[in-house]
Design a protein around this motif. Sequence first.
Motif: not given
Length: 124
Positions: A63-86
């Motif tokens: 369940c923690i790994g799924i949350k990590a994967l969701i954040n990884s996908v959000k980082a790739e999709e995010e156009p803002d570099r700062e938000a992508s880094g977070r």
Amino acid sequence: MSHSPHTSIKVDEETALNMVPGSADPQKDLTTAAKNCSGAAACCGDKHHRRLAICSIICGISCIGIKALINSVKAEEEPDREASGRFSQRAKRLGIISIATWLAILALTPLLMALFSYVVTLRD
């Protein structure tokens, strides 16, 4: 039956297969494949920590790994570099927490069983 020129196939031509789907430049594919397959440092090129997130689903608390994967996908999709880094750092942190928690559970389970067994024998 008539023989149309559209159905003829040339067998003597060789076509190089692209290593990266969606890429049309074969030279770029070779350099990308060489960068990604550099032994133990292969995971370092994953700037959004997608591989770590997938490993944390398989080899950690899922369940923690799924949350990590969701954040990884959000980082790739995010156009803002700062938000992508977070999002990327959060994916990395959650992936490490998932694997470390699973390893702690694996290590502590036999120790807690031994402690419980010792306490039960003292009580008798």
